[in-house]
Design an enzyme around this catalytic site. Structure first.
Site, PDB file in Angstrom:
ATOM      1  N   ASP A 132       0.833  -1.198   0.000  1.00 28.37           N
ATOM      2  CA  ASP A 132       0.000   0.000   0.000  1.00 28.37           C
ATOM      3  C   ASP A 132       0.869   1.251   0.000  1.00 28.37           C
ATOM      4  OD1 ASP A 132      -2.449  -1.238  -0.038  1.00 28.37           O
ATOM      5  OD2 ASP A 132      -2.675  -1.284   2.134  1.00 28.37           O
ATOM      6  N   ARG A 182      -2.054  -0.916  -8.378  1.00 22.83           N
ATOM      7  CA  ARG A 182      -3.400  -0.498  -7.960  1.00 22.83           C
ATOM      8  C   ARG A 182      -3.428   1.027  -8.051  1.00 22.83           C
ATOM      9  NH1 ARG A 182      -4.141  -1.559  -2.088  1.00 22.83           N
ATOM     10  NH2 ARG A 182      -4.492  -3.726  -2.697  1.00 22.83           N
TER      11      ARG A 182
END
Length: 305
Positions: A132, A182
């Site tokens: 992330d 992402r």
């Protein structure tokens, strides 16, 4: 008014006193609607149901800003155990993690050692791990760590935030690494010196990044609840003949459920981002900041029995 609400909840997300209170009182203040549980075992039945319905999942053990080496090793071991549980229960799930939970703010050596242990276990079970992205001060270090690890590990992704000015260059630089990215808008409070502050600019940049990474030939996760972004992606892949197995839509657990199932019926891959853990407070506040409608989750949680 919406900007004031966003800034207010982003400010609260960094309040350590409220964070400690949140851990004491648990997830009943509405967070249980968007968090899979306080332990991974609590999340397993939810993941099984999502898988049964045709949805794929990525799980994230909530927690960031670890300050001790011992705590970082504990977090890495928890991640390894989650990977083992995913394999044992045959769940269709990936793993997402934050480098600050593994020692990024302590030293590069510690975070690399922890990531190596995690990725070795993930490789044994053929499970993808996504790093992330956190705030802009840690973006450069995260990108560099991703590049170093991607040279050795295949099933590894990371996140690019469209509101950062640097993101276009990051996507271009990562092209050589065949990245699994992402792409998101971004959820941290940032200065106008490093980030776009107006929503139309962020939206336009996200579209540019989606187009760039897909046309570069790399698997792309479009992580957005925005109908305009979803429509743009559908039209883009149709125009360029991009196969549906070369990208996926990602959405947060507990949000826009009907849209998730509608996309699934249309034949798209949909992955649900499901966080779990008792360190849910910062994540919850950032979700409230992103979308004022989410405040209803909190109000319902407070007053429901």
């Amino acid at each position: 008014m919406e900007a004031i609400s966003k800034n207010f909840f982003l400010y609260l997300s960094n309040n350590k006193v409220l964070d400690r209170l949140a851990k004491r009182f648990g997830t009943r203040f509405g967070a249980d609607k968007i968090v899979g549980g306080e332990t991974f075992s609590q999340a397993i039945p939810l993941i099984k149901q999502l898988n049964h319905d045709g949805l794929q999942v990525t799980v994230d053990h909530l927690g960031e800003f670890v300050e001790s080496e011992a705590e970082s090793r504990k977090r890495s071991q928890e991640c390894i155990e989650t990977i083992q549980a995913i394999a044992h229960h045959q769940l269709n799930s990936e793993v997402s993690l934050k480098l600050t939970s593994l020692g990024l703010d302590i030293s590069k050596e510690i975070v690399m050692e922890n990531m190596e242990r995690i990725l070795q276990e993930a490789e044994r079970h053929d499970i993808t791990v996504t790093i992330d992205m956190e705030d802009s001060t840690r973006c450069g270090a995260t990108i560099e760590i991703y590049k170093a690890l991607k040279e050795k590990y295949r099933n590894l992704g990371t996140v690019i935030q469209a509101y950062l000015h640097r993101s276009h260059e990051d996507v271009e630089e990562l092209h050589a690494y065949d990245p699994y990215l992402r792409l998101v808008k971004g959820a941290y409070k940032e200065s106008g010196k490093v980030a776009f502050v107006d929503k139309p600019e962020v939206d336009a940049n996200l579209k540019r990044l989606i187009k760039k990474n897909l046309l570069n030939g790399h698997y792309t996760a479009i992580a957005s609840h925005d109908d305009a972004i979803i429509k743009f992606t559908k039209e883009l892949v149709k125009e360029h003949g991009i196969s549906k197995d070369h990208f996926e839509f990602q959405m947060l657990y507990g949000m826009r459920n009907q849209t998730q199932y509608d996309l699934l019926k249309e034949g798209y891959t949909v992955r649900v981002y499901m966080p779990y853990g008792d360190d849910w407070y910062g994540y919850f506040m950032r979700r409230l900041a992103e979308r004022p409608a989410n405040i209803a989750f909190a109000i319902k949680g407070i007053f429901s029995k």
